[in-house]
Each structure stands twice: as C-alpha cells, then as structure tokens.
Design a protein around this motif. Structure first.
Motif: not given
Length: 215
Positions: A178-201
């Motif tokens: 989860e810490a890495s997921l948050r980091a990846l989310q921050t990477a896209f938000v700060t460098s691109l502007g936005r990102v979505a997160i979803s789950g897949s089976q």
C-alpha cells in the motif's frame, strides 16, 4: 533745480520705485523659473509613472496569456511527465512488479507509456515494456478498450488486486504494498496532474498494472 520739468526729489523717488519694480520683476522671473522647473519635473514624473503602469499592466497580461497558453498546451498537447517529481515520489519505496498497457492506435498513449517505462526503470522498479491493451475475445457489448485491462476509459489508471481503495485515505499505509501504491499515485499526480486507481480480479497479488488511455 529741475530735470525734464520735474524736481530732483521727484526723480529720486521715481528711481527708487523703478529699482523696486526691477527687483520685483527679477524675483517674479526667478519664481516663474522655479515653478516652471517644478511643473516640468512633476509632468515628467507623471508621464514616467503612467508609462510604468502601462508596462506593468502589459507585462501582467502577457504573463496571464502565457499561463493560459501553457494550460491549453497541457490540455491538448502531448502528455509529459515531470521526471524529478516522478522519481522523487518513488524514492525509498519497495518496488513491486509492474506492467504497462496502453490503448493502441493512440500515439500519445504509447509515448506516455514508454515514458513511464523508462522512469520506472530509472527508479529500479521491475517493469515490463508496454504492451497494447488486447480486445476481449468475446465482447458482450461495445466498451472503451481500456476497461478490458481494468482501467478507466480515459487518462491513467493504476490497477491492483486485493486492496481496499478506501484505505488510501488513512494517514498510515497498512503495509509495503500500500505504501508503494500511494507512492505511485503521488508520482502520477505530481508529475502529470491526476491518476485513477481501480481493482481487478485478474491481477496477481502485489503487482501493479498501469493502463494508459487517451485523454
């Protein structure tokens, strides 16, 4: 004794008056000169202030126009990642296996996918080279291609398995994944502007899939 039909006393008084008149005229000339200099100085200062104000207004309008142009470029131009912010967000986080998929026939999605690949490689994350999203074998109805890979119809989506997305709102991550997921989310938000997160089976545990769709 007289001069020109007038007494000497008359001419003495007259000469004194003439001296006073000349002195007053000289003083008036001096005052007029000073007033003229002051008026000229104030006029020049007012013209300069007006010119400076017009220049400042013009510069402000030019800066605003440049900002608007940059916003338009960001909206319609190729998407670009800010390398420094992307790398900084991932620094110190455990790298989990990551795959990248993009919507084919969209050059901007492909270019962004390749940029993400190189940045994740630079951050020493185990990442595979981008692949196009494959269409479903038996599509039941027509849908955006990105949905097939678990992504959103547009933009960038981080797809995971076995994580409660609502937990991202908590102040402390539950584990390294989860810490890495948050980091990846921050990477896209700060460098691109936005990102979505979803789950897949169909996702393997503790793996990421980055799906890149058109804007």
């Amino acid at each position: 004794m007289q001069l020109w039909g007038r007494t000497l006393e008359f001419w003495d008084v007259t000469s004194q008056w003439l001296v006073w008149v000349a002195a007053a005229a000289a003083g008036l000339g001096t005052i007029s000169g000073l007033l003229g200099a002051i008026i000229s100085h104030e006029t020049s200062a007012l013209i300069q202030r007006t010119s400076d104000e017009k220049i400042a207004v013009a510069n402000a309008k030019a800066a605003e126009a440049n900002l608007e142009l940059e916003r338009l470029r960001a909206q319609v131009g190729p998407r670009q990642l800010r390398r420094d912010k992307f790398i900084a967000a991932l620094h110190g986080k455990y790298p989990f296996p990551t795959e990248i998929q993009y919507v084919r026939d969209d050059p901007d999605s492909f270019n962004l996918a390749v940029s993400v690949f190189f940045l994740l490689t630079e951050a020493k994350w185990p990442v595979s080279y981008p692949d196009p999203v494959l269409p479903p074998l038996r599509p039941s109805f027509e849908q955006p291609l990105a949905l097939t890979a678990g992504g959103q119809p547009s933009g960038v989506t981080i797809v995971t398995s076995g994580i409660d997305v609502t937990s991202l709102a908590k102040p402390v991550p539950q584990d390294d994944f989860e810490a890495s997921l948050r980091a990846l989310q921050t990477a896209f938000v700060t460098s691109l502007g936005r990102v979505a997160i979803s789950g897949s089976q169909d996702m393997k545990p503790e793996c990421f899939r980055i799906v890149i769709a058109p804007r």
